[in-house]
Design a protein around this motif. Sequence first.
Motif, mmCIF file in Angstrom:
data_model
loop_
_atom_site.group_PDB
_atom_site.id
_atom_site.type_symbol
_atom_site.label_atom_id
_atom_site.label_comp_id
_atom_site.label_asym_id
_atom_site.label_seq_id
_atom_site.Cartn_x
_atom_site.Cartn_y
_atom_site.Cartn_z
ATOM 1 N N ASP A 43 35.862 13.936 50.466
ATOM 2 C CA ASP A 43 35.412 13.676 49.135
ATOM 3 C C ASP A 43 34.542 15.065 48.702
ATOM 4 O O ASP A 43 33.301 15.199 49.055
ATOM 5 N N ASP A 46 31.142 16.097 43.393
ATOM 6 C CA ASP A 46 29.696 16.170 43.511
ATOM 7 C C ASP A 46 29.074 14.563 43.744
ATOM 8 O O ASP A 46 30.035 13.780 43.635
ATOM 9 N N TYR A 47 27.905 14.510 43.954
ATOM 10 C CA TYR A 47 27.586 12.994 44.668
ATOM 11 C C TYR A 47 27.618 12.082 43.379
ATOM 12 O O TYR A 47 28.142 11.105 43.498
ATOM 13 N N ILE A 48 27.346 12.437 42.161
ATOM 14 C CA ILE A 48 27.539 11.729 41.101
ATOM 15 C C ILE A 48 28.739 10.928 40.710
ATOM 16 O O ILE A 48 29.057 9.676 40.657
ATOM 17 N N SER A 49 29.810 11.982 40.768
ATOM 18 C CA SER A 49 31.145 11.555 40.510
ATOM 19 C C SER A 49 31.656 10.675 41.859
ATOM 20 O O SER A 49 32.493 9.709 41.588
ATOM 21 N N ALA A 50 31.239 10.975 43.018
ATOM 22 C CA ALA A 50 31.775 10.188 44.055
ATOM 23 C C ALA A 50 30.923 8.951 44.171
ATOM 24 O O ALA A 50 31.757 7.852 44.531
ATOM 25 N N HIS A 51 30.066 8.734 43.542
ATOM 26 C CA HIS A 51 29.175 7.551 43.662
ATOM 27 C C HIS A 51 29.891 6.531 42.532
ATOM 28 O O HIS A 51 29.992 5.297 42.538
ATOM 29 N N ARG A 52 29.915 7.206 41.185
ATOM 30 C CA ARG A 52 30.582 6.347 40.220
ATOM 31 C C ARG A 52 32.053 5.767 40.541
ATOM 32 O O ARG A 52 32.384 4.670 40.255
ATOM 33 N N SER A 53 33.125 6.455 41.324
ATOM 34 C CA SER A 53 34.575 6.472 41.509
ATOM 35 C C SER A 53 34.625 6.487 42.955
ATOM 36 O O SER A 53 35.139 7.699 43.270
ATOM 37 N N PRO A 54 34.202 5.987 43.877
ATOM 38 C CA PRO A 54 34.286 6.283 45.097
ATOM 39 C C PRO A 54 35.729 6.111 45.676
ATOM 40 O O PRO A 54 36.536 5.306 45.310
ATOM 41 N N GLU A 59 34.426 10.866 53.331
ATOM 42 C CA GLU A 59 32.890 11.192 53.486
ATOM 43 C C GLU A 59 32.707 12.103 52.209
ATOM 44 O O GLU A 59 33.502 13.145 52.249
ATOM 45 N N ASN A 60 31.561 11.773 51.689
ATOM 46 C CA ASN A 60 31.533 12.956 50.581
ATOM 47 C C ASN A 60 30.651 14.030 50.805
ATOM 48 O O ASN A 60 29.341 14.041 51.627
#
Length: 111
Positions: A43, A46-54, A59-60
């Motif tokens: 993935d 960015d960390y925020i986008s990946a956290h909001r919709s995993p 692997e981010n």
Amino acid sequence: MLEFSIVLIVFLVFFMVRGLYQTFALKPYKNQSTSRDNFCVIDIRDYISAHRSPYPGAENIPLSYLQRALKERLQCTKDILLVTDDKRGAKLAARMIRRKRGKTIYYVKAV
């Protein structure tokens, strides 16, 4: 005049080959029925986008950190599936990965 024609033909061939390479270097992942176990899922959002919709099993590694991660820790023997917001970022990531590994690279846009 002949030299100019030769130079012009060389530039045209160069840009055509470059365009074809970029087209085939990155493929969209359309067959959702195939198992994602055949891929290393990265993935690049960015960390925020990946956290909001995993994305399941991804692997981010944000795009800005990808070059360093390729050097230090990313050891993948499978084809690569990139999770991204836009195709431009996927192209940049594919170019970085292609330099290190000769794997087939697919991308999917995150929802």
